[in-house]
Motif scaffolding. Sequence first.
Motif, PDB file in Angstrom:
ATOM      1  N   ASN A 273      -8.641  -1.317   3.556  1.00  0.00           N
ATOM      2  CA  ASN A 273      -9.044  -0.093   2.880  1.00  0.00           C
ATOM      3  C   ASN A 273      -7.851   0.845   2.673  1.00  0.00           C
ATOM      4  O   ASN A 273      -7.120   1.141   3.615  1.00  0.00           O
ATOM      5  CB  ASN A 273     -10.134   0.613   3.691  1.00  0.00           C
ATOM      6  CG  ASN A 273     -10.680   1.841   3.001  1.00  0.00           C
ATOM      7  OD1 ASN A 273     -10.617   1.945   1.776  1.00  0.00           O
ATOM      8  ND2 ASN A 273     -11.204   2.763   3.773  1.00  0.00           N
ATOM      9  N   GLY A 274      -7.674   1.300   1.430  1.00  0.00           N
ATOM     10  CA  GLY A 274      -6.567   2.201   1.148  1.00  0.00           C
ATOM     11  C   GLY A 274      -6.996   3.649   1.024  1.00  0.00           C
ATOM     12  O   GLY A 274      -6.160   4.549   0.991  1.00  0.00           O
ATOM     13  N   LEU A 275      -8.282   3.893   0.936  1.00  0.00           N
ATOM     14  CA  LEU A 275      -8.803   5.261   0.764  1.00  0.00           C
ATOM     15  C   LEU A 275      -8.982   5.961   2.100  1.00  0.00           C
ATOM     16  O   LEU A 275      -9.195   5.329   3.114  1.00  0.00           O
ATOM     17  CB  LEU A 275     -10.145   5.213   0.018  1.00  0.00           C
ATOM     18  CG  LEU A 275     -10.077   4.720  -1.437  1.00  0.00           C
ATOM     19  CD1 LEU A 275     -11.479   4.551  -1.990  1.00  0.00           C
ATOM     20  CD2 LEU A 275      -9.286   5.707  -2.291  1.00  0.00           C
TER      21      LEU A 275
ATOM     22  N   ASN B 139      -9.824  -0.654  -4.903  1.00  0.00           N
ATOM     23  CA  ASN B 139     -10.084  -0.700  -3.464  1.00  0.00           C
ATOM     24  C   ASN B 139     -11.146  -1.739  -3.089  1.00  0.00           C
ATOM     25  O   ASN B 139     -11.061  -2.375  -2.035  1.00  0.00           O
ATOM     26  CB  ASN B 139     -10.515   0.679  -2.960  1.00  0.00           C
ATOM     27  CG  ASN B 139     -10.305   0.826  -1.451  1.00  0.00           C
ATOM     28  OD1 ASN B 139      -9.204   0.663  -0.945  1.00  0.00           O
ATOM     29  ND2 ASN B 139     -11.378   1.118  -0.727  1.00  0.00           N
TER      30      ASN B 139
ATOM     31  N   TYR C 143       0.848  -1.184   0.000  1.00  0.00           N
ATOM     32  CA  TYR C 143       0.000   0.000   0.000  1.00  0.00           C
ATOM     33  C   TYR C 143       0.890   1.242   0.000  1.00  0.00           C
ATOM     34  O   TYR C 143       1.991   1.236   0.555  1.00  0.00           O
ATOM     35  CB  TYR C 143      -0.879   0.027   1.247  1.00  0.00           C
ATOM     36  CG  TYR C 143      -2.090  -0.877   1.202  1.00  0.00           C
ATOM     37  CD1 TYR C 143      -3.367  -0.351   1.294  1.00  0.00           C
ATOM     38  CD2 TYR C 143      -1.949  -2.263   1.091  1.00  0.00           C
ATOM     39  CE1 TYR C 143      -4.491  -1.181   1.269  1.00  0.00           C
ATOM     40  CE2 TYR C 143      -3.062  -3.095   1.074  1.00  0.00           C
ATOM     41  CZ  TYR C 143      -4.326  -2.541   1.157  1.00  0.00           C
ATOM     42  OH  TYR C 143      -5.434  -3.365   1.124  1.00  0.00           O
TER      43      TYR C 143
ATOM     44  N   TYR D  59      -6.206   3.570  -5.946  1.00  0.00           N
ATOM     45  CA  TYR D  59      -7.181   2.855  -5.137  1.00  0.00           C
ATOM     46  C   TYR D  59      -8.579   2.889  -5.737  1.00  0.00           C
ATOM     47  O   TYR D  59      -9.374   1.959  -5.543  1.00  0.00           O
ATOM     48  CB  TYR D  59      -7.228   3.448  -3.722  1.00  0.00           C
ATOM     49  CG  TYR D  59      -6.007   3.131  -2.894  1.00  0.00           C
ATOM     50  CD1 TYR D  59      -5.648   1.809  -2.624  1.00  0.00           C
ATOM     51  CD2 TYR D  59      -5.206   4.141  -2.375  1.00  0.00           C
ATOM     52  CE1 TYR D  59      -4.530   1.509  -1.865  1.00  0.00           C
ATOM     53  CE2 TYR D  59      -4.092   3.851  -1.612  1.00  0.00           C
ATOM     54  CZ  TYR D  59      -3.747   2.539  -1.355  1.00  0.00           C
ATOM     55  OH  TYR D  59      -2.638   2.241  -0.607  1.00  0.00           O
TER      56      TYR D  59
END
Length: 247
Positions: free
Chosen positions: A245-247, A239, A207, A235
């Motif tokens: 979760n990357g957001l 995503n 990430y 993302y």
Amino acid sequence: MFINNLDMLHKNPLLIIYSFLILMACKGEQKLTFSEVNISTNNSNLVEVNIPNAVGDENIVNQINSIIIKNVIASLQIGESESITSKTIEESMTRFNKEFQIFKADFPETTQPWEAQIDGEILFQSLEIISIALTSYVNTGGAHGALNISFLNFESKTGHLIPNDKLFKDIESFKKIANVYFDKTIEEKEAVLETTNTFKLPSNIAYSDAGMVLLYNTNEVAPYSIDIIEFTIPYEEVNSLLNFNGL
């Protein structure tokens, strides 16, 4: 004021429970912090290590730091990885220096010193996941040193190392998107690769603030490749396919 607050708590047991739950929730959401550890050899400048050191909950940070240390030790290993006996970075540095002295004694005409540089950085950190990159450059007298980059992903709440396949809810759909980015990157680099019908994800996936980073080390894609191949997938595109979760 403090006494009045105590009286209020004693009169209202529910307030005690509520305050305790809030305290535990806040404690559970606290991020680990990282400091930088700088280690170099005392008797020469052969080896220099600059790596992140996790600080916080002992049970969590011990796991993270021990895995980082193991990777550094492996990078400094001369010979087969199965023969690693060093327990600390300092010990592995000492062994690296001794190996150089032995080599120098066997080949006194050699003037080029050995060197090793290992650097680490935090690529991404959230309440769910921490991604760390370790970059090692080791030269034991050859024309070119060996450059290698390793990505390590940890669960923030436990410190456990996350295998690549556990990063995804739907790895096959992710692979299809990654394949498009891979082909585009190869085209931009004008690299010539052996024809293959099977696309493989790299061993290094992490990430980052910009998206999912995929990195192929030298020779991971083709036998005579001399360039690292790296690209980032936003993302917004993937995503929904990720377990974290990357957001």
